[in-house]
Design an enzyme around this catalytic site. Structure first.
Site, mmCIF file in Angstrom:
data_model
loop_
_atom_site.group_PDB
_atom_site.id
_atom_site.type_symbol
_atom_site.label_atom_id
_atom_site.label_comp_id
_atom_site.label_asym_id
_atom_site.label_seq_id
_atom_site.Cartn_x
_atom_site.Cartn_y
_atom_site.Cartn_z
ATOM 1 N N LYS A 175 0.861 -1.184 0.000
ATOM 2 C CA LYS A 175 0.000 0.000 0.000
ATOM 3 C C LYS A 175 0.897 1.235 0.000
ATOM 4 O O LYS A 175 1.920 1.261 0.688
ATOM 5 C CB LYS A 175 -0.878 -0.029 1.253
ATOM 6 C CG LYS A 175 -1.920 1.083 1.342
ATOM 7 C CD LYS A 175 -2.781 0.908 2.605
ATOM 8 C CE LYS A 175 -3.894 1.931 2.713
ATOM 9 N NZ LYS A 175 -4.744 1.693 3.914
ATOM 10 N N SER B 62 -9.695 1.799 2.959
ATOM 11 C CA SER B 62 -8.801 2.555 2.107
ATOM 12 C C SER B 62 -7.787 1.694 1.359
ATOM 13 O O SER B 62 -7.189 2.166 0.387
ATOM 14 C CB SER B 62 -8.045 3.589 2.940
ATOM 15 O OG SER B 62 -7.202 2.941 3.885
ATOM 16 N N SER C 149 -9.880 -0.634 7.188
ATOM 17 C CA SER C 149 -9.317 -0.391 5.859
ATOM 18 C C SER C 149 -8.650 -1.584 5.206
ATOM 19 O O SER C 149 -8.318 -1.528 4.021
ATOM 20 C CB SER C 149 -8.312 0.768 5.913
ATOM 21 O OG SER C 149 -8.998 1.990 5.894
#
Lengths: 500, 493
Positions: free
Chosen positions: A80, A155, A179
């Protein structure tokens, strides 16, 4: 579609070990897949072909010289873009850090490099991890491989889409209120939020420090467990890092047995406002667990009703402080005002106005307000008390049961724009099942329980703090029971993708 | 209104915040070196720059120093305390918040005994001592005065950002009346001495290791509620502290006399003019949005550790001065001279090396201090306590007199060797040869019949007139006592 990309991380690890294929082959297959599918999925902000192949070559060379290697050596991974990577642009999904190339290394990336996992690239996310759809990214849209008109969740939407789209066998996400777990649910993959302090936050761009946790993600439970083992462990650079020895997760996932296991269903998290398909899938999964010998017990966690309110005070408060440093003075975006004097103050204001997106600004304003003199006790102070109450509720529940279970999210993957409208509360409500774990610091895991209306549904397991192994002891055999009853959820998607 | 008039009319209340930079090897929350020198932004890490993703780790040594300071000030040490974020935007604050302590300081409720010039003791109540990190340093370029006003651009050096600080805050100090300014300076001087005795900081005011903010308010009488205060920032010498307090008291009295109100504000001290000027208006609206630092866990110093540190606390300066003055038999004035000259430890070492305290004091504050002043050096740069003790021993043994000893000292300072070596090499040892002395005495008597008559007539002080020629004849090496005996024996015998 290369057959290699269909394999799980542990299958790849076994094939690399036996010499069936090389890391360069595996890595190249995934890079090819990324380049062929990125136009559809948009999982990545940055693709690091050269870096990945370099690592792969190095690992292959070491292997052929007989060097002792990490079990996952040579298996590619996606990070990420909230994970700091020295020398590789790290954006946090924000215009603020559009061109920021970190001069230092995160502990996560240090471990990944040391173990020899080729990094395929940096995945897309909501700006500074604020959002549940990945729509709040300054770097374009990520689409759900199950249905390109749907969001991948957020996210860690890019991380999840990369897994579901067979672009990467492993992903590292982060989870502040869900997330990792919610995008895993939306994409039919497995996402873990470890106990707070299990994985070092050093070099993870902070959203809300007391809630943020790095989350290993994979296409099945054992893969996530293997990545968790790799990433976890004490780090002297993170004061909140736990001293716990971490091992045996993969073993727990493989050897676990549902027989006699007590699964607690949280009364406050089953039902109201949930999509029918989600409820049905959850109920069916419980039946399968019961058939496999698990005992299903309903438990009460009354303080969970206040979790959302507490979360939306604590999280923005910490956000308002953590994101203050993006002021154009030292690194990242710097914008001078269009008119008027150029002073530190006006540059800071212009930079922050131009660099942050609307959701980030909304939370900064909320948090600034909540921490203001005269409001602190009523807001932040009270929220911390709720946090303690939730911890107590969970502790009490875990006296009765081994793990708690709930649907991961109230819905399956949403359509684009569905919840970015005028009512942010609707979007925030989607976190209701996941964020209590962050408030309490306990570990949670989402695995696919089935498919509803062509989209995957996630089931969440919660375990006591520092008992992450308990997640795997249940998730492993539950996954096996679900697969044997209804087939592997992702296989449905894989067939479709192959046909394309 | 003049200070003298102001303090007749008003009761001054002062409050002092002292920041001390701790002399740790690394910074408060990261491994960057805590040192000066080196180019701008050379002593930095991702954490001291506040880079995205960086995290703080508490410097254990800094905590140890803070606890020592707390203990030395008689504070209670918290069983558990937390750091807090003080949020405000400023370019020299890398994270745009300062990690400090808010409502949970590591030490609280202490007091400091302060001795004024004339020996008066004043007890200063200490509210708290807490840990925090320093900010970086802004340099404003292009303006006339180095101030931000008129500057074209500013440069920031983060070398100082993250340097560990302890801030010590007093309760309002009342009852000092006309001595308010003197008390303020003496308090900071006492803290400086304590920091040095504890070894937690070099505590050099001129380098900014110790910085003081001085709060002053006036009220009609000691019974009246506290008046509005001003805070004068960064007053960085003892003399300036005294001057700044005097100035503020006089200024506020003038404001009150004219029927105006004192404005609650931060004021700047100007060394050159001896005045303070208005800075930022400080109101209760200053909102730093404090909240507990989530990147750090609570600090829970074990009781055992605290007791261990308490046991290793050195004798504090005031205690030590009292003890030594009694043991050495020095008067208050003598002791103050020694302390002010920074020679307490030196004299202690000299006494330890065998010298009598009075002799050690006499040499160090006398001849050695004089030579040092001539050379613009510190007395301890010239000779060692062991050398001074050796010199004193030679006098005690009758091998040197004071005058000769000064010559020997000059030789030692010039690097000619140890006192005994210099004495021998320069041929300065007192003449033991009574033959030579007798000859010199006889010669002096013969050459001064008028003096001899006076002595015979009972004017014993006239003996002194003969000593000059005798000393001249023996090149100063005569034992004056012995010579006197001989003169009297010859004349009266």
């Amino acid at each position: 579609m290369s057959e290699l990309i269909r394999r799980s991380a542990l299958e790849l690890a076994a094939g690399l070990k036996s010499g069936e294929f090389s890391s360069v082959e595996v890595t190249q297959a995934h890079l090819d897949r990324i380049h062929a599918s990125e136009d559809d999925f948009g999982s990545f902000i940055t693709i690091t072909d050269d870096l990945a192949l370099e690592t792969a070559q190095a690992v292959d060379a070491k292997r052929s010289s007989g060097e002792e290697l990490h079990p996952l050596a040579g298996v590619p991974v996606a990070l990420k873009d909230l994970v700091v990577t020295e020398g590789v642009r790290t954006t946090a999904g924000s215009k603020m850090l559009e061109n920021w190339v970190p001069p230092y290394e995160s502990t996560v990336h240090t471990k990944v490099k040391a173990a020899g996992l080729p990094v395929l690239g940096k995945t897309n996310l909501d700006e500074f991890a604020m959002g549940s759809t990945t729509e709040h990214s300054a770097f374009g849209t990520t689409r759900n491989p199950w249905n390109l008109d749907r969001v991948p969740g957020g996210s860690s939407g890019g991380a999840a889409a990369a897994l579901a789209g067979f672009q990467a066998p492993l992903s590292v996400g982060t989870d502040t209120g869900g997330s990792v777990r919610q995008p895993a649910a939306f994409t039919g993959t497995v996402g873990v939020k470890p106990t707070y302090g299990s994985i070092s936050r050093f070099g993870i761009i902070a959203m809300a420090s007391s809630l943020d946790q790095v989350g290993p993600m994979g296409r099945d439970v054992a893969d996530a467990a293997a990545l968790h083992e790799l990433l976890a462990g004490h780090d002297p650079l993170d004061s909140t890092s736990l001293p716990d020895e971490v091992s045996g997760f993969v073993e727990a996932a493989r050897r676990g047995d549902l027989k006699g296991k007590k699964l607690g269903v949280i009364r406050q998290l089953r039902g109201e406002g949930y999509q029918d398909g989600v409820i049905d899938s959850f109920t069916a999964a419980l039946d399968i667990a019961a058939a496999a010998g698990a005992e299903i017990i309903e438990v009460d966690c009354p303080s969970i009703s206040y979790a959302l309110d507490a979360y939306y005070l604590i999280m923005p408060s910490e956000v308002s402080s953590n994101l203050a440093r993006y002021d154009g003075m030292r690194y990242g975006l710097r914008v001078e005002p269009d008119a008027g004097p150029v002073t530190a103050e006006t540059v800071m204001a212009a930079t922050r106005a131009a660099g942050f997106g609307s959701e980030v600004k909304r939370r900064i304003i909320l948090g600034t307000y909540a921490l203001s003199a005269g409001y602190y006790d009523a807001y932040y102070g009270s929220a911390q008390k709720v946090r303690t109450l939730i911890q107590r509720d969970f502790a009490r529940a875990f006296e009765e049961v081994d793990v708690l279970v709930s649907p991961t999210a109230p819905t399956t993957a949403l359509e684009f724009g569905a919840e970015t409208g005028s009512d942010p509360m609707a979007l925030y409500l989607g976190d209701v099942a996941t964020l209590p774990a962050n408030l309490a610091g306990i570990p949670g895991l989402s695995l696919p329980s089935g498919v509803a209306d062509g989209l995957p549904v996630g089931l969440q397991i919660l375990a006591p703090a520092r008992r992450d192994v308990a997640l795997y002891e249940v998730a492993g055999p539950l996954e096996a029971a679900l697969v044997s009853a209804g087939g592997r959820v992702l296989d449905t998607l894989a067939e479709g993708l192959s046909a394309k | 209104m003049k200070y003298e008039d102001a303090i007749k009319k008003y009761d001054p209340v002062i409050g002092i915040e002292v920041h001390v930079e701790l002399g740790t090897v690394t910074k408060m929350f990261d491994a960057a070196p805590n040192s000066f020198g080196g180019g701008p932004n050379s002593n930095i890490t991702p954490t001291s720059l506040g880079l995205p993703g960086s995290l703080p780790v508490v410097n254990e040594k800094a905590v140890e120093y803070a606890i020592k300071i707390g203990l030395a000030l008689g504070c209670d040490i918290a069983e558990s305390c937390r750091f807090a974020r003080k949020n405000y935007f400023y370019p020299d604050v890398p994270k745009d918040f300062q990690t400090s302590q808010s409502d949970e300081p590591i030490a609280a409720n202490g007091e400091v005994e302060v001795e004024l010039e004339d020996g008066t003791m004043v007890t200063i109540p200490v509210e708290r001592a807490h840990m925090e990190e320093d900010a970086g340093k802004n340099t404003h370029v292009g303006g006339a005065t180095g101030r931000i006003h008129g500057a074209v651009h500013s440069l920031v050096d983060y070398n100082r950002a993250g340097v560990p600080l302890v801030e010590i805050v007093t309760h309002p100090i009342t009852g000092t009346g006309e001595r308010a300014a003197e008390v303020a300076a003496a308090y900071v001087r006492t803290l400086r001495d304590i920091f040095r005795a504890l070894g937690v900081s070099e505590a050099r005011m001129e380098q900014g290791n110790v910085r003081a903010d001085v709060n002053v308010s006036l009220r009609e009488s000691p019974e009246a509620p506290l008046g509005t205060r001003t805070e004068t920032k960064n007053v960085n010498s003892f003399r300036s502290i005294e001057r700044a307090v005097r100035y503020e008291i006089a200024r506020q009295a003038t404001v009150l006399e004219s029927g105006e109100k004192v404005v609650q504000e931060t004021r700047h001290w100007h060394e050159d003019t001896g005045e303070t000027t208005s800075g930022r208006v400080k109101s209760d609206a200053d909102d730093y949005r404090y909240f507990p630092e989530p990147d750090l866990v609570p600090l829970v110093p074990s009781r055992d550790w605290i007791e261990e540190l308490r046991a290793t606390l050195p004798e504090l300066p005031a205690q030590k001065r009292r003890r030594l003055a009694a043991v050495w038999g020095f008067s208050d004035l003598e002791m103050r001279d020694v302390v002010n000259a920074g020679l307490l430890e030196t004299i202690e070492d000299t006494v330890d090396a065998g010298a009598k305290p009075s002799a050690a004091r006499k040499w160090w504050t006398g001849e050695i201090a004089r030579l040092a002043k001539q050379q613009e050096r510190h007395p301890t740069d010239l000779v060692t306590p062991v050398q001074v003790a050796a010199l004193a021993q030679l006098i005690k043994d009758g091998r040197l007199n004071d005058k000769l000893a000064k010559e020997v000292l000059a030789g030692v300072v010039a690097g000619e060797g140890e006192p005994a070596e210099v004495m021998t090499a320069r041929g300065l040892e007192i003449v033991e040869d009574t033959g030579a002395l007798e000859a010199a005495v006889a010669e002096a008597i013969a050459a001064n019949p008028d003096v001899v008559e006076k002595i015979k007539g009972g004017k014993m002080q006239a003996v002194g007139a003969l000593m000059g020629p005798i000393m001249k004849a023996t090149r100063g090496q005569a034992d004056a006592g012995k010579a006197r005996e001989m003169i009297l024996a010859k004349i009266n015998g």
